[in-house]
Design a protein around this motif. Structure first.
Motif, PDB file in Angstrom:
ATOM      1  N   HIS A  85       9.610 -27.305   6.128  1.00 22.05           N
ATOM      2  CA  HIS A  85       8.898 -28.470   6.653  1.00 22.05           C
ATOM      3  C   HIS A  85       9.089 -28.648   8.154  1.00 22.05           C
ATOM      4  CE1 HIS A  85       6.794 -29.960   3.198  1.00 22.05           C
ATOM      5  NE2 HIS A  85       7.808 -29.493   2.491  1.00 22.05           N
ATOM      6  N   ILE A  86      10.148 -28.121   8.728  1.00 17.81           N
ATOM      7  CA  ILE A  86      10.236 -28.089  10.185  1.00 17.81           C
ATOM      8  C   ILE A  86       9.122 -27.193  10.721  1.00 17.81           C
ATOM      9  CG2 ILE A  86      11.621 -27.238  12.130  1.00 17.81           C
ATOM     10  CD1 ILE A  86      14.106 -28.297  10.568  1.00 17.81           C
ATOM     11  N   ALA A 121      19.349 -26.251  11.177  1.00 17.77           N
ATOM     12  CA  ALA A 121      18.169 -25.687  10.511  1.00 17.77           C
ATOM     13  C   ALA A 121      17.019 -25.564  11.512  1.00 17.77           C
ATOM     14  CB  ALA A 121      17.758 -26.565   9.325  1.00 17.77           C
ATOM     15  N   ALA A 122      16.843 -26.584  12.344  1.00 13.93           N
ATOM     16  CA  ALA A 122      15.782 -26.547  13.355  1.00 13.93           C
ATOM     17  C   ALA A 122      16.005 -25.401  14.333  1.00 13.93           C
ATOM     18  CB  ALA A 122      15.709 -27.878  14.092  1.00 13.93           C
ATOM     19  N   ARG A 123      17.248 -25.203  14.745  1.00 15.26           N
ATOM     20  CA  ARG A 123      17.537 -24.102  15.666  1.00 15.26           C
ATOM     21  C   ARG A 123      17.082 -22.772  15.071  1.00 15.26           C
ATOM     22  NH1 ARG A 123      23.423 -22.889  16.360  1.00 15.26           N
ATOM     23  NH2 ARG A 123      23.554 -24.831  17.508  1.00 15.26           N
ATOM     24  N   PHE A 126      13.224 -22.649  15.139  1.00 11.29           N
ATOM     25  CA  PHE A 126      12.719 -22.505  16.499  1.00 11.29           C
ATOM     26  C   PHE A 126      12.964 -21.093  17.034  1.00 11.29           C
ATOM     27  CE2 PHE A 126      13.697 -27.282  17.420  1.00 11.29           C
ATOM     28  CZ  PHE A 126      12.670 -27.666  16.581  1.00 11.29           C
ATOM     29  N   ALA A 127      14.047 -20.452  16.609  1.00 12.71           N
ATOM     30  CA  ALA A 127      14.394 -19.112  17.083  1.00 12.71           C
ATOM     31  C   ALA A 127      13.616 -18.004  16.398  1.00 12.71           C
ATOM     32  CB  ALA A 127      15.890 -18.870  16.932  1.00 12.71           C
ATOM     33  N   ALA A 128      13.051 -18.315  15.233  1.00 11.42           N
ATOM     34  CA  ALA A 128      12.320 -17.289  14.468  1.00 11.42           C
ATOM     35  C   ALA A 128      11.018 -16.947  15.187  1.00 11.42           C
ATOM     36  CB  ALA A 128      12.024 -17.816  13.060  1.00 11.42           C
TER      37      ALA A 128
END
Length: 131
Positions: A85-86, A121-123, A126-128
C-alpha cells in the motif's frame, strides 16, 4: 468452490480494474499467491475491498491510501501489506514525503515502534526499482 452469480461477476470486474489501477502487479501477485490454497479468498480480496469499498464515491484514491497506510502501520504486524500500500500510495499520487509524514503521524496514535516499522518499510519501497 463457491457459486458465482452475475452480481459477483460485476463486483469482481470492478475490483479487478481498481486493483490494477491502485496496486498494479503487486496486488495481483497477492491474489495469485492464494490460487493453490484459497482461490475463493483471492476472489473475495478483489470483490470486497476493491470492488465494493475502493470504488465507492466519497473519497478519492489518495485519501483511501492515506487511510490504508495509516491503518496498516498502526496495526504493527502487517509489513507485507503495508509495503504494497505504500507503493499503491505512490501509484495514486502520494509523494514520498507525504507517506513519511503519514507514518510519522502514527507515532502519536500507534506508538514509536509502529511508526519506525512503517518508516523502515517505506525506505524499502522507496529504494526498490520503480514499478
Amino acid at each position: 468452490m463457491t457459486q458465482v452469480n452475475a452480481t459477483d461477476d460485476a463486483r469482481f470486474e470492478r475490483g479487478a480494474a481498481a486493483l490494477s489501477r491502485i496496486d498494479g502487479e503487486a496486488g495481483q501477485k497477492v491474489v495469485d499467491s492464494l490460487a493453490d490454497i484459497a482461490p475463493d479468498f483471492g476472489r473475495m480480496l478483489i470483490e470486497f475491498p476493491f470492488g465494493d469499498i475502493y470504488t465507492r464515491p466519497g473519497l478519492d484514491l489518495r485519501a483511501r491510501e492515506i487511510a490504508t497506510i495509516a491503518a496498516l502501520a498502526a496495526l504493527g504486524n502487517a509489513a507485507p501489506q503495508l509495503k504494497v500500500h505504500i507503493q499503491a500510495g505512490l501509484n495514486v499520487g502520494l509523494s514520498q514525503q507525504e507517506i513519511v509524514e503519514i507514518l510519522m503521524q502514527m507515532a502519536v496514535y500507534a506508538g514509536f515502534p509502529a511508526a519506525l516499522n512503517g518508516l523502515f518499510a517505506a525506505r524499502e519501497v522507496f529504494a526498490a526499482p520503480a514499478r
